[in-house]
Design an enzyme around this catalytic site. Structure first.
Site, mmCIF file in Angstrom:
data_model
loop_
_atom_site.group_PDB
_atom_site.id
_atom_site.type_symbol
_atom_site.label_atom_id
_atom_site.label_comp_id
_atom_site.label_asym_id
_atom_site.label_seq_id
_atom_site.Cartn_x
_atom_site.Cartn_y
_atom_site.Cartn_z
ATOM 1 C CE LYS A 1 -4.008 1.531 0.577
ATOM 2 N NZ LYS A 1 -5.898 0.530 0.204
ATOM 3 N N GLY B 1 -23.624 4.249 3.670
ATOM 4 C CA GLY B 1 -22.511 5.099 2.713
ATOM 5 C C GLY B 1 -23.338 4.238 1.201
ATOM 6 C CB VAL B 2 -26.084 5.355 -1.841
ATOM 7 C CG1 VAL B 2 -26.174 4.110 -0.805
ATOM 8 C CG2 VAL B 2 -26.828 6.299 -1.191
ATOM 9 N N GLY B 3 -22.415 5.357 -1.864
ATOM 10 C CA GLY B 3 -21.668 6.328 -2.848
ATOM 11 C C GLY B 3 -20.982 5.025 -4.093
ATOM 12 C CE LYS B 4 -15.474 5.351 -5.974
ATOM 13 N NZ LYS B 4 -14.874 6.830 -4.637
ATOM 14 C CB VAL B 5 -18.980 0.567 -2.802
ATOM 15 C CG1 VAL B 5 -19.495 -1.497 -2.949
ATOM 16 C CG2 VAL B 5 -17.472 0.236 -3.285
ATOM 17 N N GLY B 6 -21.598 1.706 -2.848
ATOM 18 C CA GLY B 6 -23.138 1.246 -2.368
ATOM 19 C C GLY B 6 -24.043 1.503 -3.261
HETATM 20 P P1 NAD Z 1 -17.303 6.468 -1.489
HETATM 21 O O1 NAD Z 1 -16.918 7.886 -0.668
HETATM 22 O O2 NAD Z 1 -17.682 6.804 -2.968
HETATM 23 O O3 NAD Z 1 -18.643 6.375 -0.556
HETATM 24 C C1 NAD Z 1 -18.291 6.380 0.840
HETATM 25 C C2 NAD Z 1 -19.876 6.790 0.881
HETATM 26 O O4 NAD Z 1 -20.054 6.594 2.637
HETATM 27 C C3 NAD Z 1 -19.956 8.475 0.761
HETATM 28 O O5 NAD Z 1 -21.509 8.699 -0.172
HETATM 29 C C4 NAD Z 1 -20.420 9.272 1.855
HETATM 30 O O6 NAD Z 1 -21.336 9.967 2.222
HETATM 31 C C5 NAD Z 1 -21.098 8.137 2.586
HETATM 32 N N1 NAD Z 1 -21.122 8.285 4.080
HETATM 33 C C6 NAD Z 1 -19.700 8.852 4.570
HETATM 34 N N2 NAD Z 1 -19.672 8.921 6.584
HETATM 35 C C7 NAD Z 1 -21.044 8.061 6.240
HETATM 36 C C8 NAD Z 1 -21.881 7.667 7.385
HETATM 37 N N3 NAD Z 1 -21.338 8.008 8.987
HETATM 38 N N4 NAD Z 1 -22.925 7.586 7.638
HETATM 39 C C9 NAD Z 1 -23.528 7.301 6.155
HETATM 40 N N5 NAD Z 1 -22.788 7.184 5.622
HETATM 41 C C10 NAD Z 1 -21.200 7.823 4.805
HETATM 42 O O7 NAD Z 1 -16.292 5.651 -1.473
HETATM 43 P P2 NAD Z 1 -16.694 3.664 -1.863
HETATM 44 O O8 NAD Z 1 -16.157 4.049 -2.915
HETATM 45 O O9 NAD Z 1 -17.777 3.238 -2.125
HETATM 46 O O10 NAD Z 1 -16.220 3.107 -0.367
HETATM 47 C C11 NAD Z 1 -17.240 3.080 0.051
HETATM 48 C C12 NAD Z 1 -15.934 1.768 1.453
HETATM 49 O O11 NAD Z 1 -15.660 0.609 0.454
HETATM 50 C C13 NAD Z 1 -14.543 3.031 1.631
HETATM 51 O O12 NAD Z 1 -14.879 2.027 3.149
HETATM 52 C C14 NAD Z 1 -13.733 2.058 0.799
HETATM 53 O O13 NAD Z 1 -12.566 2.256 1.587
HETATM 54 C C15 NAD Z 1 -13.972 0.684 0.738
HETATM 55 N N6 NAD Z 1 -13.778 -0.229 -0.160
HETATM 56 C C16 NAD Z 1 -14.168 0.004 -1.454
HETATM 57 C C17 NAD Z 1 -13.413 -0.834 -2.421
HETATM 58 C C18 NAD Z 1 -13.707 0.157 -4.123
HETATM 59 O O14 NAD Z 1 -13.621 -0.234 -5.064
HETATM 60 N N7 NAD Z 1 -14.300 1.553 -4.653
HETATM 61 C C19 NAD Z 1 -13.287 -1.637 -2.842
HETATM 62 C C20 NAD Z 1 -13.037 -2.149 -1.330
HETATM 63 C C21 NAD Z 1 -13.338 -1.487 -0.273
#
Ligand code: NAD
Length: 376
Positions: A88, A188-193
């Site tokens: 990392k 959390g409904v960002g990229k993965v959610g």
């Molecule tokens: P992202 O930043 O796109 O989405 C995260 C979401 O969580 C955002 O919409 C944010 O507003 C929301 N959030 C933040 N704090 C919050 C809270 N207290 N309550 C509710 N919602 C909240 O991130 P992502 O890429 O979707 O990743 C989500 C998680 O998965 C992270 O922990 C990341 O490390 C992990 N992860 C992601 C990947 C990937 O491929 N993107 C791979 C492995 C692990």
């Protein structure tokens, strides 16, 4: 002198620091670049892991993070069946403020100087477009945009792997992989959610979501009006009738305060480092809650990145991601048979695979630290 100082710092921030093969501080004052790379293990192949760009409070915090995250990548990659070790990088500073092309190019030159021991990919604070810039000074780069022939945003396969983990949990807990009629709460409904929401509706599940960003919730509600939206995570985790809780925001979602409030029988989400401390997993078990280790079920993204590096076809990548169902089930069965926590069972499987590879490397008497790998 620097090596000695770094070693004492490393030991201060990670009692397991002696496990790491290599920890390097790098800097380029001209571009404000400063960070660390930690190569935890190359027993299975080159160390693969993302580069996190974050405004750490100080260098110690950044170092602690890179040590913990690189170790986690060794376990994640081993469990995903990848011929990659764990590594990392962390870049210190606010990416919104200091991320420039000059800085990314300097970072690429630094990673290139490691001659393939570490392969860098996008993570929190970095994007596939940043990887494209880095790739111009460093060929050890993954997750470039698909438009340039890279594997693209890893979130697509991360969401898919979380779904596979959830189905395995359903088999273990309810005797069927079907999620139809189950209620899943996503924090959390960002990229993965948001991709997980789509998968779950396809499976016939009921979905409840929350996010601190109103825009993220609005997007979901517009696309899937049948989604239930709740005010915050505290409301979500206490909801009557919740079957699965999927933390998909930040780390530390499962703390001593949260465990007694959970109504769900299963916890399975994408967020990294969900346990606020290792003892939380036992407390979950004592409450009869099935916890799926995050690094097992969120490996889809790194599988996608590895597939891109090995020239895998889309079909091969999908097949490998879907094998997370079998891996998760095997972990849960072993945990039950040996009366250990799922996290302990997962760690043992990963450690056995890493130890076998390290042994094979020593037995072969190869001076090469990095073996050529395969994917399928
Ligand atoms: P992202 O930043 O796109 O989405 C995260 C979401 O969580 C955002 O919409 C944010 O507003 C929301 N959030 C933040 N704090 C919050 C809270 N207290 N309550 C509710 N919602 C909240 O991130 P992502 O890429 O979707 O990743 C989500 C998680 O998965 C992270 O922990 C990341 O490390 C992990 N992860 C992601 C990947 C990937 O491929 N993107 C791979 C492995 C692990």
């Amino acid at each position: 002198m620097l090596a000695f100082d770094l070693r004492s710092l490393v030991t201060q921030f990670d009692s397991d620091a002696t496990e790491h093969e290599q920890v390097v501080l790098f800097q380029d004052p001209a571009s404000d670049l400063k960070g660390f790379v930690a190569v935890h293990s190359t027993a299975l192949g080159p160390a693969l892991g993302g580069v996190r760009f974050h405004s750490y409070a100080d260098e110690g915090q950044a170092l602690a993070d890179v040590l913990r995250l690189s170790r986690g990548m060794s376990y994640k990659n081993a469990l995903a069946g990848l011929d990659f070790g764990g590594g990392k990088a962390v870049l210190i500073g606010d990416p919104e403020r200091i991320k420039t092309e000059e800085l990314l190019l300097a970072y690429g030159r630094f990673v290139a100087s490691l001659e393939g021991r570490y392969v860098t990919a996008c993570d929190v604070g970095t994007t596939p477009e940043d990887m494209e810039v880095i790739a111009s000074t460093c060929s050890w780069t993954a997750t470039r945009p698909m438009t340039s022939g890279g594997s693209g945003d890893p979130s697509v396969f991360t969401a898919r792997s979380v779904l596979q983990g959830m189905k395995a949990a359903a088999v273990h807990r309810w005797g069927t992989p079907a999620l139809q009629g189950r209620t899943v709460g996503i924090a959390g409904v960002g990229k993965v959610g948001r991709l997980l929401v789509e998968h779950l509706f396809e499976e016939g599940a009921r979905v409840v979501v929350t996010d601190v960003r109103a825009e993220a919730v609005r997007r979901i509600a517009e696309k899937f009006p049948e989604t239930t939206v709740v005010e915050d995570t505290k409301t979500l985790i206490r909801l009557e009738g919740l079957d699965v809780y999927a933390p998909c925001a930040l780390g530390g979602a499962l703390s001593d305060d949260v465990v007694p409030l959970l109504t769900a029988e299963v916890v399975c989400g994408a967020a990294n480092n969900q346990l606020a401390h290792p003892g939380v997993e036992r407390r979950l078990k004592e409450r009869g809650i099935l916890y799926l280790p995050d690094y097992v079920v969120n490996a889809g993204g790194v599988i996608q990145a590895a597939g891109g590096l090995r020239g895998a076809t889309h079909r091969q990548t999908v097949a490998k991601v879907d094998r997370i169902f079998d891996t998760t089930l095997a972990i849960l069965e072993r945990a039950e048979a040996e009366n250990i926590l799922p996290g302990t069972a997962a760690d043992r499987i990963a450690e056995q695979r890493i130890a076998r590879a390290a042994h094979a490397r020593t037995a072969a008497g190869s001076g090469q630290s990095i073996r050529p790998g395969r994917f399928a």
